[in-house]
Design a protein around this motif. Structure first.
Motif, PDB file in Angstrom:
ATOM      1  N   HIS A 345     -49.344  24.796  25.973  1.00 61.03           N
ATOM      2  CA  HIS A 345     -48.901  26.036  25.320  1.00 61.03           C
ATOM      3  C   HIS A 345     -49.956  26.596  24.376  1.00 61.03           C
ATOM      4  CE1 HIS A 345     -47.650  23.320  21.909  1.00 61.03           C
ATOM      5  NE2 HIS A 345     -47.514  22.491  22.929  1.00 61.03           N
ATOM      6  N   TYR A 347     -49.904  30.628  23.986  1.00 61.79           N
ATOM      7  CA  TYR A 347     -50.064  31.677  24.975  1.00 61.79           C
ATOM      8  C   TYR A 347     -49.914  33.063  24.389  1.00 61.79           C
ATOM      9  CZ  TYR A 347     -49.648  27.892  28.349  1.00 61.79           C
ATOM     10  OH  TYR A 347     -49.846  26.742  29.056  1.00 61.79           O
ATOM     11  N   ASN A 348     -50.423  34.022  25.156  1.00 62.67           N
ATOM     12  CA  ASN A 348     -50.273  35.443  24.868  1.00 62.67           C
ATOM     13  C   ASN A 348     -48.935  35.886  25.459  1.00 62.67           C
ATOM     14  OD1 ASN A 348     -50.320  38.248  24.926  1.00 62.67           O
ATOM     15  ND2 ASN A 348     -52.503  38.370  25.366  1.00 62.67           N
ATOM     16  N   LYS A 349     -47.933  35.973  24.623  1.00 62.65           N
ATOM     17  CA  LYS A 349     -46.589  36.272  25.116  1.00 62.65           C
ATOM     18  C   LYS A 349     -46.487  37.649  25.759  1.00 62.65           C
ATOM     19  CE  LYS A 349     -43.835  33.346  22.074  1.00 62.65           C
ATOM     20  NZ  LYS A 349     -42.629  33.333  21.226  1.00 62.65           N
ATOM     21  N   LEU A 352     -47.624  37.411  29.305  1.00 65.88           N
ATOM     22  CA  LEU A 352     -46.683  36.729  30.184  1.00 65.88           C
ATOM     23  C   LEU A 352     -45.423  37.565  30.410  1.00 65.88           C
ATOM     24  CD1 LEU A 352     -47.009  33.018  29.005  1.00 65.88           C
ATOM     25  CD2 LEU A 352     -48.224  34.218  30.828  1.00 65.88           C
ATOM     26  N   ARG A 353     -45.030  38.319  29.424  1.00 67.12           N
ATOM     27  CA  ARG A 353     -43.890  39.220  29.622  1.00 67.12           C
ATOM     28  C   ARG A 353     -44.223  40.281  30.669  1.00 67.12           C
ATOM     29  NH1 ARG A 353     -42.943  39.669  23.139  1.00 67.12           N
ATOM     30  NH2 ARG A 353     -41.713  37.753  22.884  1.00 67.12           N
ATOM     31  N   SER A 405     -41.153  28.214  20.470  1.00 62.09           N
ATOM     32  CA  SER A 405     -41.902  29.441  20.695  1.00 62.09           C
ATOM     33  C   SER A 405     -41.442  30.184  21.945  1.00 62.09           C
ATOM     34  CB  SER A 405     -43.398  29.118  20.813  1.00 62.09           C
ATOM     35  OG  SER A 405     -44.130  30.253  21.196  1.00 62.09           O
ATOM     36  N   ASP A 406     -41.100  29.454  23.029  1.00 67.87           N
ATOM     37  CA  ASP A 406     -40.928  30.109  24.323  1.00 67.87           C
ATOM     38  C   ASP A 406     -39.560  29.953  24.958  1.00 67.87           C
ATOM     39  OD1 ASP A 406     -43.563  31.319  25.382  1.00 67.87           O
ATOM     40  OD2 ASP A 406     -44.220  29.440  24.491  1.00 67.87           O
ATOM     41  N   GLU A 409     -37.836  33.178  26.247  1.00 67.93           N
ATOM     42  CA  GLU A 409     -38.644  34.155  26.967  1.00 67.93           C
ATOM     43  C   GLU A 409     -38.177  34.281  28.419  1.00 67.93           C
ATOM     44  OE1 GLU A 409     -40.715  36.209  25.778  1.00 67.93           O
ATOM     45  OE2 GLU A 409     -40.926  35.392  23.751  1.00 67.93           O
ATOM     46  N   TYR A 411     -39.827  34.956  31.029  1.00 69.46           N
ATOM     47  CA  TYR A 411     -40.792  34.470  32.023  1.00 69.46           C
ATOM     48  C   TYR A 411     -40.722  32.966  32.243  1.00 69.46           C
ATOM     49  CZ  TYR A 411     -43.392  33.871  27.588  1.00 69.46           C
ATOM     50  OH  TYR A 411     -43.757  33.561  26.298  1.00 69.46           O
TER      51      TYR A 411
END
Length: 638
Positions: A345, A347-349, A352-353, A405-406, A409, A411
């Motif tokens: 991990h 990452y540039n969210k 990825l979105r 963090s994710d 999300e 994705y």
């Protein structure tokens, strides 16, 4: 194979490669034997079939020798009477390098060398005779050679350089099954055929117990039609892992599915990492798992690989007017990919979105869990110590950070813990596997306490310590396996063993082959890579739920998208595309070339990181294996 300067482990297989070259260098056998399907019952007696007391006793040695033909045990005289062999022995045109001739496609010479060799253990020798015969397109004789391994020498094995055993018997059975499926014109069917090796995966070759059913090869006058896929949604659910957005269900026939918002999904994945030529973690110019998400080398406000790449269709290493910018995300979407694997991990969210929102591609997100000392903060010279309480706390804190963090999300598909940690890359899992797998389960429990919506996987290097994982990781849902087993795919025994020993779903988290071959042109090498990847995917597809295989596979992830120039070579010079083999194994020419695994290349490197040359493997997946129309025709879920 997520490689780095801290991951230079010599994975040298003493058993060399499980490759199969073009049959263009075929030859004729002087004595192919009197029987195409050998009636072993006629020449001997089977004792204890299917048990650890298995034996085959020959009663009529001459009759069996005449039946099998030259090169196949116990036939000796057939080779000695072969005029071509006699001439070869007299003239000695080659140096006698067993492995070079095997991998270079010098099939007749390789056959003579292996069949007459007295230095290799006889069971291994017989296996490689089978491989040479297969390479030469002499499939019926190859099957007889492989069958001889299973019947006479089922316990034969060799060692990898890290000490793990490789067994010729199961590999030979897998080769027989694959050849019969691939070549219905042979008119053969394998009835039965199964080897179970107790303690096979505990990394100790001295305590195995073999139970052997060699099976029987019988006539199949009319090829068996490919069975239609089972529509799993019509079957009752036997078992369920998770009840969230992404969950795993086992149907009444034992097959597994991954459901995403109740819609079946098969992972069609790619390992994605854009590394500009000249950059490397070795010289401090690159953080492998992160920098591609931020890089904007041409300073146009767009991230380079995902949005600014273009296809060099004519391979002239320059951008012509008819070669517009397209971006990797569009290329991946066109190929049919639905998943990217991200190893660690940070990452540039927003990126990825967009990957999911505009291209429909999800990600599996990982924490390396101390592999290569990432997350443990251990000194590389000592490696991660999974017994150390402070290091365990730091690794769990890293996992917590990832999930918090994710977890919400859109994705995210599921979580992956580790990456080939069982090989001992910068850690002591090889020495203390219980400590590692107990940490894996602790991390899985932590994840599930924070996120009830997504499954958890552990990424193993092949199946070493699968017994430990099964016993110590009840909270892990998916066994993710980095599997490099050659051009046949993983093999039936792989799927049978995972079904029996793991009992939950399996993901092939890496499969691949280099696009370099020291004995072939660029075009020939790329064609070999495409053939390897096609066969591996076909094996995966055969074993996903609803197919004719074990039904325990969730899909697979190609290793990898693009060549990375920093991984190998004498000086590890990231500005040089090194063609130096790092270790021997089941690859097109018997060697792994870490800088050549991409299904797209960077050409001569001068227009990195923007130029893409699409290799045939890309087209095979885009136009056939992952093509939406062909996918639906094969009865696979979207």
């Amino acid at each position: 194979m997520q490689s780095s300067a801290v991951m230079r482990v010599a994975f040298v297989f003493l058993m060399a490669s499980l490759t199969s070259l073009s049959a263009s260098t075929s030859f004729q056998l002087h004595d192919p034997g009197r029987e195409t399907r050998v009636a072993y019952d006629r020449y001997g007696v089977f004792i204890g079939t299917g048990t650890h007391q298995y034996r085959y006793y020959i009663n009529d040695r001459d009759g069996l020798a005449n039946a099998v033909g030259e090169g196949v045990y116990p036939n000796v005289e057939g080779l000695r009477q072969d005029p071509a062999f006699i001439a070869w022995r007299r003239d000695k045109p080659l140096s006698g390098n067993l492995w070079d001739d095997l991998n270079a496609g010098r099939n007749q010479e390789a056959f003579f060398e292996w069949a007459s060799n007295h230095d290799q253990p006889i069971g291994l020798k017989q296996f490689y005779v089978g491989m040479v015969l297969e390479n030469a397109g002499l499939y019926a004789q190859a099957i007889k050679a492989y069958q001889a391994v299973v019947i006479h020498f089922p316990t034969a094995y060799a060692h990898t350089t890290w000490g793990s055993p490789w067994y010729a018997g199961p590999a030979a059975l897998d080769a027989i099954a694959w050849l019969i499926r691939q070549h219905p014109e042979l008119g053969m069917r394998l009835d039965g055929g199964r080897m179970r090796i107790k303690n096979r995966y505990d990394d100790n070759p001295r305590n195995e117990e073999f139970s052997v059913d060699p099976g029987r090869i019988v006539a199949q006058a009319v090829p068996t039609p490919m069975p239609s896929r089972v529509l799993l949604s019509t079957l009752p659910v036997r078992r369920e892992l998770g009840k969230g957005h992404v969950r795993l269900v086992q149907r009444s026939n034992g097959h597994w599915q991954m459901l995403v918002s109740d819609v079946p999904m098969i992972v069609r994945g790619v390992t994605y990492n854009v590394v500009p030529v000249g950059k490397s973690p070795d010289n401090g110019t690159l953080v492998v798992h992160r920098d591609w998400m931020l890089a904007d080398e041409n300073q146009n406000g767009k991230i380079d690989g995902p949005y600014d790449s273009w296809v060099d269709a004519n391979r002239n290493n320059r951008q012509d007017p008819n070669e517009p910018v397209i971006g990797d995300f569009r290329l991946l979407q066109a190929m049919g990919a639905n998943t990217l694997r991200l190893y660690h991990h940070e990452y540039n969210k927003a990126l990825l979105r967009d990957l999911y929102g505009h291209y429909g591609i999800r990600v599996v997100i990982g924490d390396l869990l101390g592999a290569y000392t990432v997350g443990s903060d251990a000194d590389w010279s000592e490696g991660t110590d999974y017994r150390d309480a402070a290091q365990r706390r730091r690794m769990l804190a890293s996992v917590r950070e990832m999930v918090e963090s994710d977890k919400d999300e859109p994705y995210l598909l599921f979580w992956v813990l580790g990456n080939e940690n069982n090989y001992g890359n910068g850690n002591n899992c090889r020495k203390y596997p219980d400590a590692y797998y107990s940490l894996v389960n602790e991390a899985a429990r932590l994840i599930k306490s924070l996120d009830s919506q997504h499954p958890v996987a552990v990424a193993n290097g092949d199946l070493t310590f699968i017994d430990k994982a099964a016993a110590l990781c009840p909270d892990v849902d998916i066994l993710a396996v980095n599997a490099y087993r050659g051009r046949h795919g993983m093999g039936d025994s792989f799927w049978q063993d995972t079904a029996e020993l793991w009992g939950k779903p399996v993901l092939i988290s890496e499969f691949g082959a280099p696009a370099y071959h020291r004995y072939k042109s660029t075009a020939g090498a790329e064609a070999e890579q495409a053939e390897f990847l096609k066969n591996n995917w076909n094996d995966i597809e055969r074993n996903v739920g609803g197919g004719p295989g074990e039904g325990n596979c969730l899909g697979g992830i190609i290793y990898e998208w693009m060549d990375e120039w920093w991984k190998a070579g004498p000086a590890y010079d990231p500005a040089v595309h090194d063609a130096v083999g790092q270790f021997q194994g089941p690859f097109p020419d018997g060697w792994s070339y870490e800088e050549w695994y991409g299904i797209v290349s960077q050409g001569n490197g001068r227009l990195s990181p923007f130029l893409r040359q699409l290799r045939p493997a890309y087209d095979v997946f885009k136009n056939n294996l992952w093509n939406a129309r062909a996918w639906a025709k094969r009865g696979l879920p979207k």
